[in-house]
Design a protein around this motif. Structure first.
Motif, mmCIF file in Angstrom:
data_model
loop_
_atom_site.group_PDB
_atom_site.id
_atom_site.type_symbol
_atom_site.label_atom_id
_atom_site.label_comp_id
_atom_site.label_asym_id
_atom_site.label_seq_id
_atom_site.Cartn_x
_atom_site.Cartn_y
_atom_site.Cartn_z
ATOM 1 N N HIS A 43 25.673 0.363 1.908
ATOM 2 C CA HIS A 43 25.938 -1.081 2.049
ATOM 3 C C HIS A 43 26.422 -1.722 0.742
ATOM 4 N N PRO A 44 27.511 -1.230 0.193
ATOM 5 C CA PRO A 44 27.999 -1.787 -1.069
ATOM 6 C C PRO A 44 28.428 -3.254 -0.947
ATOM 7 N N GLU A 45 28.585 -3.736 0.286
ATOM 8 C CA GLU A 45 28.991 -5.129 0.473
ATOM 9 C C GLU A 45 27.824 -6.105 0.305
ATOM 10 N N ARG A 46 26.609 -5.612 0.321
ATOM 11 C CA ARG A 46 25.448 -6.488 0.217
ATOM 12 C C ARG A 46 25.135 -6.834 -1.241
ATOM 13 N N PRO A 47 24.500 -7.993 -1.458
ATOM 14 C CA PRO A 47 24.120 -8.354 -2.834
ATOM 15 C C PRO A 47 23.003 -7.456 -3.349
ATOM 16 N N VAL A 48 22.872 -7.389 -4.678
ATOM 17 C CA VAL A 48 21.855 -6.569 -5.324
ATOM 18 C C VAL A 48 20.682 -7.454 -5.755
ATOM 19 N N TYR A 49 19.476 -6.947 -5.500
ATOM 20 C CA TYR A 49 18.264 -7.641 -5.936
ATOM 21 C C TYR A 49 17.500 -6.760 -6.917
ATOM 22 N N ARG A 50 17.023 -7.398 -7.983
ATOM 23 C CA ARG A 50 16.187 -6.714 -8.966
ATOM 24 C C ARG A 50 14.732 -7.069 -8.659
ATOM 25 N N ILE A 51 13.919 -6.036 -8.421
ATOM 26 C CA ILE A 51 12.523 -6.244 -8.029
ATOM 27 C C ILE A 51 11.613 -5.751 -9.140
ATOM 28 N N GLY A 52 10.799 -6.648 -9.680
ATOM 29 C CA GLY A 52 9.803 -6.266 -10.677
ATOM 30 C C GLY A 52 8.578 -5.687 -9.980
ATOM 31 N N LEU A 53 8.038 -4.607 -10.520
ATOM 32 C CA LEU A 53 6.921 -3.911 -9.879
ATOM 33 C C LEU A 53 5.864 -3.539 -10.911
ATOM 34 N N ARG A 54 4.626 -3.469 -10.453
ATOM 35 C CA ARG A 54 3.542 -2.971 -11.321
ATOM 36 C C ARG A 54 2.464 -2.339 -10.460
ATOM 37 N N TYR A 55 1.755 -1.372 -11.046
ATOM 38 C CA TYR A 55 0.633 -0.738 -10.361
ATOM 39 C C TYR A 55 -0.545 -1.695 -10.380
ATOM 40 N N ALA A 56 -1.132 -1.957 -9.218
ATOM 41 C CA ALA A 56 -2.194 -2.961 -9.102
ATOM 42 C C ALA A 56 -3.535 -2.351 -8.710
ATOM 43 N N GLY A 57 -3.698 -1.053 -8.875
ATOM 44 C CA GLY A 57 -4.999 -0.447 -8.610
ATOM 45 C C GLY A 57 -5.030 0.398 -7.354
ATOM 46 N N ALA A 58 -6.192 0.977 -7.111
ATOM 47 C CA ALA A 58 -6.374 1.866 -5.961
ATOM 48 C C ALA A 58 -6.361 1.089 -4.656
ATOM 49 N N ARG B 74 0.855 -1.187 0.000
ATOM 50 C CA ARG B 74 0.000 0.000 0.000
ATOM 51 C C ARG B 74 0.887 1.231 0.000
ATOM 52 N N THR B 75 0.684 2.092 -0.967
ATOM 53 C CA THR B 75 1.507 3.284 -1.098
ATOM 54 C C THR B 75 0.617 4.511 -1.286
ATOM 55 N N ALA B 76 1.250 5.658 -1.402
ATOM 56 C CA ALA B 76 0.508 6.900 -1.581
ATOM 57 C C ALA B 76 -0.261 6.939 -2.897
ATOM 58 N N VAL B 77 0.149 6.146 -3.897
ATOM 59 C CA VAL B 77 -0.529 6.167 -5.192
ATOM 60 C C VAL B 77 -1.451 4.969 -5.381
ATOM 61 N N GLY B 78 -1.507 4.066 -4.419
ATOM 62 C CA GLY B 78 -2.330 2.876 -4.538
ATOM 63 C C GLY B 78 -1.508 1.618 -4.288
ATOM 64 N N LEU B 79 -1.981 0.503 -4.800
ATOM 65 C CA LEU B 79 -1.307 -0.774 -4.582
ATOM 66 C C LEU B 79 -0.201 -0.987 -5.616
ATOM 67 N N ILE B 80 0.985 -1.366 -5.129
ATOM 68 C CA ILE B 80 2.108 -1.728 -5.992
ATOM 69 C C ILE B 80 2.404 -3.205 -5.758
ATOM 70 N N GLU B 81 2.357 -3.995 -6.814
ATOM 71 C CA GLU B 81 2.561 -5.440 -6.696
ATOM 72 C C GLU B 81 3.985 -5.822 -7.096
ATOM 73 N N VAL B 82 4.559 -6.749 -6.345
ATOM 74 C CA VAL B 82 5.881 -7.290 -6.652
ATOM 75 C C VAL B 82 5.705 -8.438 -7.637
ATOM 76 N N THR B 83 6.302 -8.321 -8.813
ATOM 77 C CA THR B 83 6.145 -9.345 -9.848
ATOM 78 C C THR B 83 7.339 -10.285 -9.953
ATOM 79 N N SER B 84 8.487 -9.875 -9.413
ATOM 80 C CA SER B 84 9.670 -10.739 -9.436
ATOM 81 C C SER B 84 10.683 -10.231 -8.422
ATOM 82 N N VAL B 85 11.514 -11.133 -7.920
ATOM 83 C CA VAL B 85 12.623 -10.787 -7.021
ATOM 84 C C VAL B 85 13.795 -11.688 -7.392
ATOM 85 N N ASP B 86 14.845 -11.088 -7.947
ATOM 86 C CA ASP B 86 15.990 -11.877 -8.400
ATOM 87 C C ASP B 86 17.297 -11.232 -7.944
#
Length: 280
Positions: A78-93, A35-47
């Motif tokens: 925290h440059p020592e930590r691994p990087v994750y790519r997170i897919g996102l999409r707007y999922a409505g109000a 839940r965000t200020a613009v509505g729902l943001i859905e996580v579509t991937s985490v790699d």
């Protein structure tokens, strides 16, 4: 996961669909809806991805100015930590928005009251909090917490519980009682501050405290009221900058509205209606 207002706006517009974060381990799961200020943001991937595998396309999809800018941003903390790519999409109000405007029948209000009673078993606070927000809308949380004799963090946690049931709504500054919350207090016979009836319509988007305060000072608390003003009138208000104006324009378009393009400002009237705006 923290995201800047500009990022959220771009995700809602479909201009951004990736984010990159350095984490010790994944903090989100695929399918999570935030839940965000613009509505729902859905996580579509985490790699998990090596920094060396990032591309210019990744940077564009994340809204970064360039691949170099993306990498520099990831190396700041925290440059020592691994990087994750997170897919996102707007999922409505946010469904809580519709809930706030829905007033249950007497049986439904009694059910909400029973739920509040259960929360009060460890110490009565629910009605007092609702009445305080009714009395002092758009007031900073630390000030409200002090009046309740609570620390700010625990006060915000309590208000969040009320918000989940659609009884309050968050503003850029403080909170406001919703139509649902007002109906509950009226149903239970609690004395309320005269003239503080919730205004029906679409809430203002999150445009920053200064811009929100400027509009509220003019009696504007809903998008339908913004639509009675021209873009020039809104921009002329002290505290309204390009970001707030553009965000208002986007919100108006999504609601099927637009700034007033007439040559004359609308007549001043009761700001509590959809088709009127109070004078300065």
């Amino acid at each position: 996961m923290q995201m800047r207002p500009a990022e959220l706006t771009a995700i809602r517009a479909g201009e951004v669909d990736l984010a990159f974060r350095r984490w010790e381990m994944p903090r989100l799961k695929v399918g999570t809806r935030m839940r965000t200020a613009v509505g729902l943001i859905e996580v579509t991937s985490v790699d998990r991805v090596p920094v060396s595998r990032l591309t210019a396309k990744d940077a564009r999809r994340a809204g970064a100015a360039s691949l170099a800018a993306l990498r520099q941003g990831l190396d700041r903390v925290h440059p020592e930590r691994p990087v994750y790519r997170i897919g996102l999409r707007y999922a409505g109000a946010d469904p809580r928005q519709a809930l706030r405007e829905t007033v249950p029948d007497e049986a439904g209000l009694d059910e909400i009251g029973a739920w509040l009673d259960r929360l009060d078993r460890a110490g009565a606070w629910t009605r007092a909090t609702l009445l305080l927000i009714d009395e002092l809308p758009a007031t900073r949380a630390p000030e409200l917490a002090e009046k309740m004799g609570r620390d700010t963090l625990s006060f915000k946690q309590n208000v969040r519980k009320l918000k989940e049931r659609g009884l309050t709504e968050s503003l850029d500054i403080g909170y406001r009682l919703s139509a649902r919350g007002a109906a509950l207090l009226d149903h239970e016979g609690h004395p309320r501050k005269p003239g503080n009836e919730p205004v029906p319509g679409t809430p203002l988007p999150h445009i920053g405290a200064a811009a929100t305060k400027a509009l509220n000072a003019r009696g504007v608390t809903r998008l339908e009221q913004v639509a009675m003003l021209s873009a020039d009138e809104v921009q002329a208000l002290h505290g309204v900058g390009p970001y707030a104006l553009n965000h208002l324009r986007t919100a108006l378009e999504e609601a099927g509205l637009a700034f007033n393009s007439g040559n004359q400002a609308p007549a001043a009237a009761d700001p509590r209606t959809h088709d009127s705006v109070a004078p300065c």
